[in-house]
Scaffold this motif. Structure first.
Motif, PDB file in Angstrom:
ATOM      1  N   ALA A   1       0.824  -1.204   0.000  1.00  0.00           N
ATOM      2  CA  ALA A   1       0.000   0.000   0.000  1.00  0.00           C
ATOM      3  C   ALA A   1       0.863   1.261   0.000  1.00  0.00           C
ATOM      4  O   ALA A   1       0.556   2.243  -0.700  1.00  0.00           O
ATOM      5  N   THR A   2       1.946   1.237   0.760  1.00  0.00           N
ATOM      6  CA  THR A   2       2.855   2.387   0.813  1.00  0.00           C
ATOM      7  C   THR A   2       3.482   2.642  -0.555  1.00  0.00           C
ATOM      8  O   THR A   2       3.543   3.788  -1.017  1.00  0.00           O
ATOM      9  N   LEU A   3       3.943   1.590  -1.207  1.00  0.00           N
ATOM     10  CA  LEU A   3       4.545   1.756  -2.532  1.00  0.00           C
ATOM     11  C   LEU A   3       3.526   2.229  -3.563  1.00  0.00           C
ATOM     12  O   LEU A   3       3.838   3.096  -4.391  1.00  0.00           O
ATOM     13  N   LEU A   4       2.324   1.682  -3.518  1.00  0.00           N
ATOM     14  CA  LEU A   4       1.298   2.134  -4.470  1.00  0.00           C
ATOM     15  C   LEU A   4       0.949   3.598  -4.239  1.00  0.00           C
ATOM     16  O   LEU A   4       0.763   4.353  -5.195  1.00  0.00           O
ATOM     17  N   GLY A   5       0.876   4.000  -2.988  1.00  0.00           N
ATOM     18  CA  GLY A   5       0.630   5.409  -2.691  1.00  0.00           C
ATOM     19  C   GLY A   5       1.766   6.286  -3.186  1.00  0.00           C
ATOM     20  O   GLY A   5       1.543   7.366  -3.738  1.00  0.00           O
ATOM     21  N   ALA A   6       2.991   5.825  -3.020  1.00  0.00           N
ATOM     22  CA  ALA A   6       4.155   6.587  -3.472  1.00  0.00           C
ATOM     23  C   ALA A   6       4.184   6.726  -4.988  1.00  0.00           C
ATOM     24  O   ALA A   6       4.648   7.734  -5.513  1.00  0.00           O
ATOM     25  N   ALA A   7       3.694   5.716  -5.687  1.00  0.00           N
ATOM     26  CA  ALA A   7       3.677   5.767  -7.148  1.00  0.00           C
ATOM     27  C   ALA A   7       2.827   6.930  -7.654  1.00  0.00           C
ATOM     28  O   ALA A   7       3.057   7.451  -8.747  1.00  0.00           O
TER      29      ALA A   7
END
Length: 143
Positions: A59-65
């Motif tokens: 979720a953190t990586l998808l948000g960062a994307a």
């Protein structure tokens, strides 16, 4: 500024880790968070705590994307560093009571690969970051 590689990394690995967390929960359920409940894709040990970590990272990586360039780079760097550290520390945790995430050697390799790919994604943009400095024009410098 072209930061395509870090965005691709964040989107792809975010989706992968999110999916792995969800699939892991299908195998482990939600009881006894640190007990090993089998293997995902035959080789990766899983437990409830490990699955929750995968969901959070995904979720953190998808948000960062979808975030600003600065936040994207920070998240990719932190996730990459954390996975690098976990990959190395995990080597000493396998088979011990301190192994709360049910890590095995396949997990450690995957974590080190994730760290390396994150580093490569950031490395690929180093020229973009440095190109913000004014470049001397060869016609005006006489070189």
């Amino acid at each position: 500024m072209n930061l395509t590689q870090p965005r691709r990394f964040a989107a792809a690995f975010g989706a992968i880790y999110l999916a792995v967390g969800l699939i892991g929960f299908a195998l482990t359920g939600f009881d006894d968070p640190v007990a090993t409940h089998g293997h995902l894709l035959v080789i990766f040990e899983v437990n409830t705590l490990h699955n929750a970590a995968h969901l959070a990272i995904g979720a953190t990586l998808l948000g960062a994307a979808a975030a600003t360039t600065r936040l994207l780079r920070i998240v990719v760097a932190v996730v990459g560093a954390a996975y690098g550290i976990l990959g190395v520390v995990g080597l000493g945790l396998v088979g011990t009571d301190a192994n709360l995430l049910a890590l095995n050697h396949a997990d450690n390799v995957l974590h080190l690969v994730t760290a390396a790919v994150a580093g490569l994604a950031l490395w690929s943009t180093r020229d973009d970051i440095h190109s913000r400095r004014p470049v001397a024009d060869s016609a005006t410098t006489g070189r």
